[in-house]
Motif scaffolding. Structure first.
Motif, PDB file in Angstrom:
ATOM      1  N   MET A   1       0.840  -1.202   0.000  1.00  0.00           N
ATOM      2  CA  MET A   1       0.000   0.000   0.000  1.00  0.00           C
ATOM      3  C   MET A   1       0.877   1.254   0.000  1.00  0.00           C
ATOM      4  SD  MET A   1      -3.002   1.146   2.681  1.00  0.00           S
ATOM      5  CE  MET A   1      -1.868   1.504   4.024  1.00  0.00           C
ATOM      6  N   ILE A   2       0.504   2.221  -0.810  1.00  0.00           N
ATOM      7  CA  ILE A   2       1.261   3.470  -0.878  1.00  0.00           C
ATOM      8  C   ILE A   2       0.927   4.345   0.327  1.00  0.00           C
ATOM      9  CG2 ILE A   2       1.740   5.547  -2.231  1.00  0.00           C
ATOM     10  CD1 ILE A   2       2.603   2.938  -3.596  1.00  0.00           C
ATOM     11  N   ASN A   3       1.958   4.784   1.044  1.00  0.00           N
ATOM     12  CA  ASN A   3       1.728   5.686   2.177  1.00  0.00           C
ATOM     13  C   ASN A   3       2.713   6.857   2.216  1.00  0.00           C
ATOM     14  OD1 ASN A   3       4.115   4.450   3.127  1.00  0.00           O
ATOM     15  ND2 ASN A   3       2.931   2.918   4.277  1.00  0.00           N
ATOM     16  N   THR A   4       3.553   6.961   1.179  1.00  0.00           N
ATOM     17  CA  THR A   4       4.525   8.051   1.101  1.00  0.00           C
ATOM     18  C   THR A   4       4.507   8.652  -0.302  1.00  0.00           C
ATOM     19  OG1 THR A   4       5.977   7.031   2.760  1.00  0.00           O
ATOM     20  CG2 THR A   4       6.961   8.664   1.283  1.00  0.00           C
ATOM     21  N   VAL A   5       4.371   9.966  -0.358  1.00  0.00           N
ATOM     22  CA  VAL A   5       4.373  10.667  -1.651  1.00  0.00           C
ATOM     23  C   VAL A   5       5.582  11.598  -1.688  1.00  0.00           C
ATOM     24  CG1 VAL A   5       3.121  12.172  -3.232  1.00  0.00           C
ATOM     25  CG2 VAL A   5       1.858  10.563  -1.785  1.00  0.00           C
ATOM     26  N   ILE A   6       6.410  11.405  -2.697  1.00  0.00           N
ATOM     27  CA  ILE A   6       7.613  12.223  -2.893  1.00  0.00           C
ATOM     28  C   ILE A   6       7.330  13.218  -4.019  1.00  0.00           C
ATOM     29  CG2 ILE A   6      10.058  12.196  -3.495  1.00  0.00           C
ATOM     30  CD1 ILE A   6      10.077   9.235  -2.468  1.00  0.00           C
ATOM     31  N   PHE A   7       7.394  14.494  -3.694  1.00  0.00           N
ATOM     32  CA  PHE A   7       7.053  15.548  -4.651  1.00  0.00           C
ATOM     33  C   PHE A   7       8.301  16.230  -5.215  1.00  0.00           C
ATOM     34  CE2 PHE A   7       3.330  15.304  -1.956  1.00  0.00           C
ATOM     35  CZ  PHE A   7       2.248  15.640  -2.758  1.00  0.00           C
ATOM     36  N   ASP A   8       8.313  16.444  -6.523  1.00  0.00           N
ATOM     37  CA  ASP A   8       9.174  17.468  -7.093  1.00  0.00           C
ATOM     38  C   ASP A   8       8.519  18.813  -6.742  1.00  0.00           C
ATOM     39  OD1 ASP A   8      11.154  18.690  -8.732  1.00  0.00           O
ATOM     40  OD2 ASP A   8       9.717  18.786 -10.373  1.00  0.00           O
ATOM     41  N   MET A   9       9.233  19.917  -6.911  1.00  0.00           N
ATOM     42  CA  MET A   9       8.632  21.216  -6.563  1.00  0.00           C
ATOM     43  C   MET A   9       8.287  22.055  -7.786  1.00  0.00           C
ATOM     44  SD  MET A   9       9.957  24.230  -3.972  1.00  0.00           S
ATOM     45  CE  MET A   9      11.160  24.946  -5.110  1.00  0.00           C
ATOM     46  N   ASP A  10       9.313  22.481  -8.550  1.00  0.00           N
ATOM     47  CA  ASP A  10       9.064  23.363  -9.683  1.00  0.00           C
ATOM     48  C   ASP A  10       8.289  22.639 -10.771  1.00  0.00           C
ATOM     49  OD1 ASP A  10      10.428  25.669  -8.710  1.00  0.00           O
ATOM     50  OD2 ASP A  10      12.316  24.639  -9.080  1.00  0.00           O
ATOM     51  N   GLY A  11       7.129  23.172 -11.111  1.00  0.00           N
ATOM     52  CA  GLY A  11       6.298  22.556 -12.124  1.00  0.00           C
ATOM     53  C   GLY A  11       5.357  21.508 -11.591  1.00  0.00           C
ATOM     54  N   VAL A  12       5.451  21.205 -10.293  1.00  0.00           N
ATOM     55  CA  VAL A  12       4.550  20.240  -9.650  1.00  0.00           C
ATOM     56  C   VAL A  12       3.787  20.912  -8.513  1.00  0.00           C
ATOM     57  CG1 VAL A  12       4.399  18.103  -8.302  1.00  0.00           C
ATOM     58  CG2 VAL A  12       5.883  18.208 -10.304  1.00  0.00           C
ATOM     59  N   ILE A  13       4.501  21.408  -7.532  1.00  0.00           N
ATOM     60  CA  ILE A  13       3.842  22.085  -6.413  1.00  0.00           C
ATOM     61  C   ILE A  13       3.526  23.530  -6.764  1.00  0.00           C
ATOM     62  CG2 ILE A  13       4.165  22.948  -4.052  1.00  0.00           C
ATOM     63  CD1 ILE A  13       5.636  20.387  -3.392  1.00  0.00           C
ATOM     64  N   VAL A  14       4.491  24.208  -7.332  1.00  0.00           N
ATOM     65  CA  VAL A  14       4.322  25.623  -7.660  1.00  0.00           C
ATOM     66  C   VAL A  14       4.976  25.879  -9.012  1.00  0.00           C
ATOM     67  CG1 VAL A  14       6.452  26.315  -6.484  1.00  0.00           C
ATOM     68  CG2 VAL A  14       4.623  27.991  -6.789  1.00  0.00           C
ATOM     69  N   ASP A  15       4.397  26.794  -9.766  1.00  0.00           N
ATOM     70  CA  ASP A  15       4.912  27.053 -11.097  1.00  0.00           C
ATOM     71  C   ASP A  15       5.921  28.195 -11.063  1.00  0.00           C
ATOM     72  OD1 ASP A  15       5.316  26.680 -13.720  1.00  0.00           O
ATOM     73  OD2 ASP A  15       3.360  27.380 -14.405  1.00  0.00           O
ATOM     74  N   THR A  16       7.074  27.928 -10.434  1.00  0.00           N
ATOM     75  CA  THR A  16       8.139  28.923 -10.429  1.00  0.00           C
ATOM     76  C   THR A  16       8.971  28.854 -11.706  1.00  0.00           C
ATOM     77  OG1 THR A  16       9.559  27.373  -9.243  1.00  0.00           O
ATOM     78  CG2 THR A  16       8.386  28.999  -7.909  1.00  0.00           C
ATOM     79  N   GLU A  17       8.669  27.860 -12.556  1.00  0.00           N
ATOM     80  CA  GLU A  17       9.471  27.684 -13.762  1.00  0.00           C
ATOM     81  C   GLU A  17       9.536  28.949 -14.629  1.00  0.00           C
ATOM     82  OE1 GLU A  17      11.920  26.707 -16.591  1.00  0.00           O
ATOM     83  OE2 GLU A  17      11.680  25.629 -14.697  1.00  0.00           O
ATOM     84  N   PRO A  18       8.420  29.677 -14.849  1.00  0.00           N
ATOM     85  CA  PRO A  18       8.540  30.911 -15.641  1.00  0.00           C
ATOM     86  C   PRO A  18       9.487  31.932 -15.009  1.00  0.00           C
ATOM     87  CG  PRO A  18       6.249  30.238 -15.507  1.00  0.00           C
ATOM     88  CD  PRO A  18       7.012  29.369 -14.546  1.00  0.00           C
ATOM     89  N   VAL A  19       9.537  31.971 -13.677  1.00  0.00           N
ATOM     90  CA  VAL A  19      10.443  32.896 -12.991  1.00  0.00           C
ATOM     91  C   VAL A  19      11.889  32.440 -13.190  1.00  0.00           C
ATOM     92  CG1 VAL A  19      10.936  34.119 -10.845  1.00  0.00           C
ATOM     93  CG2 VAL A  19       8.631  33.249 -11.270  1.00  0.00           C
ATOM     94  N   HIS A  20      12.111  31.118 -13.047  1.00  0.00           N
ATOM     95  CA  HIS A  20      13.451  30.579 -13.291  1.00  0.00           C
ATOM     96  C   HIS A  20      13.887  30.841 -14.730  1.00  0.00           C
ATOM     97  CE1 HIS A  20      14.515  28.522  -9.591  1.00  0.00           C
ATOM     98  NE2 HIS A  20      13.308  28.003  -9.518  1.00  0.00           N
ATOM     99  N   LYS A  21      12.977  30.597 -15.666  1.00  0.00           N
ATOM    100  CA  LYS A  21      13.319  30.772 -17.073  1.00  0.00           C
ATOM    101  C   LYS A  21      13.673  32.228 -17.365  1.00  0.00           C
ATOM    102  CE  LYS A  21      11.765  29.694 -21.746  1.00  0.00           C
ATOM    103  NZ  LYS A  21      10.703  29.072 -22.576  1.00  0.00           N
ATOM    104  N   TYR A  22      12.879  33.137 -16.823  1.00  0.00           N
ATOM    105  CA  TYR A  22      13.171  34.566 -16.984  1.00  0.00           C
ATOM    106  C   TYR A  22      14.563  34.889 -16.446  1.00  0.00           C
ATOM    107  CZ  TYR A  22      13.272  39.497 -15.664  1.00  0.00           C
ATOM    108  OH  TYR A  22      13.666  40.798 -15.478  1.00  0.00           O
ATOM    109  N   ALA A  23      14.867  34.378 -15.242  1.00  0.00           N
ATOM    110  CA  ALA A  23      16.159  34.667 -14.612  1.00  0.00           C
ATOM    111  C   ALA A  23      17.316  34.057 -15.401  1.00  0.00           C
ATOM    112  CB  ALA A  23      16.167  34.152 -13.174  1.00  0.00           C
ATOM    113  N   PHE A  24      17.142  32.809 -15.846  1.00  0.00           N
ATOM    114  CA  PHE A  24      18.196  32.163 -16.623  1.00  0.00           C
ATOM    115  C   PHE A  24      18.475  32.919 -17.926  1.00  0.00           C
ATOM    116  CE2 PHE A  24      17.523  28.036 -14.271  1.00  0.00           C
ATOM    117  CZ  PHE A  24      18.848  27.881 -13.882  1.00  0.00           C
ATOM    118  N   PHE A  25      17.411  33.243 -18.670  1.00  0.00           N
ATOM    119  CA  PHE A  25      17.626  33.867 -19.972  1.00  0.00           C
ATOM    120  C   PHE A  25      18.165  35.291 -19.830  1.00  0.00           C
ATOM    121  CE2 PHE A  25      15.400  30.268 -21.667  1.00  0.00           C
ATOM    122  CZ  PHE A  25      15.903  30.144 -22.951  1.00  0.00           C
TER     123      PHE A  25
END
Length: 221
Positions: free
Chosen positions: A1-25
């Protein structure tokens, strides 16, 4: 039985990816690099340190990796503070709260640096829900290397069969596969051209997941 959930953050929990992309570029432009969107998409899942090591080697940059990382981080931090409309992805808070109520163990395993994940978790008051936080900056290799997920499983004190991983990137899914953990691929249109075909299950919205659905999933044997 599944009882542990492992989350990525960027693009899963919160969409900080556009902020990261802006900063990188913005930073790429400052240091004289012409990086295409296609090439940038291959970087997703890498820690910032490993990303800059990769482009330093490829483009023979003179600056040190730590200097490059800090320059980009300064741009990101300013953009993060200015972006008042940043929020958790649709359905994510409800999923986190419901899993927590049902006594699931929640673990974060993100390529983001601790300073960045701390900003996100403080802003959205997420620390109380998670038993462990694992940052990619603690590992010499980034996803698709499975080390970060293997560490998350170790911290859970559960077996791999009791855990699942939620990821939105090609590298993240491949890391989950290499770790031998059931992977749910979240198809986030803002995460660029990501290949999720190796995920064990693909969703398009977090309302497709409930504690009972997750509990009934069969971990990889």
């Amino acid at each position: 039985m599944i009882n542990t959930v492992i989350f990525d953050m960027d693009g899963v929990i919160v969409d900080t990816e556009p902020v990261h992309k802006y900063a990188f570029f913005k930073h790429f432009k400052q240091i004289g690099l012409e990086i295409s969107n296609k090439e940038y998409d291959t970087f997703r899942g890498l820690s910032t340190k490993n990303l800059y090591q990769k482009i330093k080697d490829k483009y023979n940059l003179k600056q040190g990796v730590e200097e490059l990382v800090q320059q980009k981080r300064n741009i990101f931090n300013q953009a993060f503070e200015e972006k008042k409309d940043l929020d958790l992805l649709p359905g994510m808070r409800n999923l986190i709260e419901n899993l927590y109520k049902e006594k699931f163990q929640l673990i974060l395993a993100t390529s983001s640096a601790r300073v960045t994940l701390t900003k996100v978790f403080n802003r959205f008051k997420l620390f109380p829900y998670f038993s462990h936080i694992v940052s990619g900056e603690d590992f010499p290799k980034s996803k698709p290397d499975p080390a970060i997920f293997l560490k998350a499983v170790e911290l859970s004190k559960k077996t791999k069969q009791n855990c699942i991983i939620i990821e939105d990137s090609t590298n993240g899914v491949l890391a989950a596969n290499a770790a031998g953990v059931f992977c749910i691929g979240y198809s986030n249109e803002r995460s660029g051209d990501q290949d999720l075909k190796n995920a064990n299950m693909i969703i398009h919205h977090f309302n497709e997941l409930t504690p009972q659905i997750i509990k009934d999933l069969q971990g990889i044997n």
